[in-house]
Write an enzyme that holds these catalytic residues in place. Structure first.
Site, short mmCIF file in Angstrom:
data_model
loop_
_atom_site.label_atom_id
_atom_site.label_comp_id
_atom_site.label_asym_id
_atom_site.label_seq_id
_atom_site.Cartn_x
_atom_site.Cartn_y
_atom_site.Cartn_z
N SER A 138 0.85 -1.18 0.00
CA SER A 138 0.00 0.00 0.00
C SER A 138 0.88 1.23 0.00
O SER A 138 2.02 1.20 0.51
CB SER A 138 -0.89 0.02 1.26
OG SER A 138 -1.55 1.26 1.41
N TYR A 151 -2.73 -1.49 10.17
CA TYR A 151 -2.73 -1.72 8.72
C TYR A 151 -1.45 -1.16 8.10
O TYR A 151 -0.75 -1.86 7.34
CB TYR A 151 -3.96 -1.07 8.08
CG TYR A 151 -4.01 -1.20 6.58
CD1 TYR A 151 -4.55 -2.32 5.98
CD2 TYR A 151 -3.50 -0.20 5.75
CE1 TYR A 151 -4.58 -2.46 4.60
CE2 TYR A 151 -3.53 -0.32 4.37
CZ TYR A 151 -4.07 -1.45 3.80
OH TYR A 151 -4.10 -1.58 2.43
#
Length: 254
Positions: A138, A151
């Site tokens: 990400s 995350y």
């Protein structure tokens, strides 16, 4: 990485980025196996597509992943590409004591899951021609969104793991990192239509064009994610951190 004639396993292939990648790689002439927890979503994704298959996978235990790998290789011994895409994002408030269930689940799915699956398949992949491992990270691996700290941490860890894995497997298995920006998917509630996020189709169009480059880039980076990926190298990390989180806060409340 060659883009056709492969047998590809994609985790988290029942929805979002995983499903879009599965459909595009299948359209390009690959046999595709999608894996995930939700059988109904997997079956819906493969419906009407010859040479696209679904297998349930739960990464919560090493034994479960080992059993999955055994079943996978028995049914699809030609597999030569692994795309670790499955992931979850949970919002957390670090300012107060909280139950750590969300953090622990995120670590299990986003970090232990890919590590376990790579471990289960690495001996097979190193023996296959044109083998590749693609780890989906990400943009938040490089600049964190404060509302999703675990995350961010798991994606940063997988980035580092991918760098190490690439060096270890160099000359045997091609190791690629795909780092998305904010994309309109169901990763979090309301994200599929969230303003300012990249439409899924546009994102996948750019990703597939990058996969088609020869040689394939070690990092698949669409234009929108370079703002995050290059922030520290370009000396604007602190400003980007503030800008990212102001945008994220506004987008979630819009």
């Amino acid at each position: 990485m060659k883009t056709s004639g492969n047998t590809i396993l994609i985790t988290g292939g029942g929805s979002g980025i995983g499903r879009a990648l599965a459909e595009r790689f299948h359209d390009a002439g690959n046999t595709v196996i999608i894996a995930g927890r939700r059988r109904a979503a997997l079956e819906q994704a493969v419906s009407g597509r010859t040479n696209m298959h679904a297998i349930e996978l739960d990464v919560d235990s090493d034994a479960g992943v080992a059993d999955f790998a055994q079943r996978l290789l028995a049914e699809h011994p030609a597999i030569n590409v692994l795309i670790n895409n499955a992931g979850i994002m949970r919002f957390e408030d670090l300012a107060h004591r909280r139950d750590l269930g969300d953090a622990e689940a995120t670590i299990t799915t986003n970090l232990l899951g890919p590590i376990r699956l790579i471990n289960a398949l690495v001996d097979h992949l190193t023996a296959m021609p044109d083998a590749a491992i693609v780890n989906v990270t990400s943009g938040l691996a490089f600049v964190p969104m404060t509302a999703a700290p675990t995350y961010n941490a798991t994606k940063a860890a997988i980035h580092s793991y991918t760098v190490a894995l690439r060096e270890v497997l160099r000359g045997k298995v091609e190791v690629i990192e795909l780092a998305p920006p904010a994309v309109q998917t169901s990763l979090t509630p309301g994200q599929e239509t969230r303003p300012g996020y990249v439409p899924l189709t546009a994102f996948i169009d750019e990703v597939m064009a990058l996969f088609g480059e020869q040689p394939t880039p070690e990092e698949i980076l669409v234009e929108r994610v370079k703002f995050l990926r290059n922030a520290e190298a370009e000396g604007r990390f602190d400003a980007t951190l503030k800008q990212l989180n102001a945008f994220a806060d506004e987008a979630r409340t819009a």
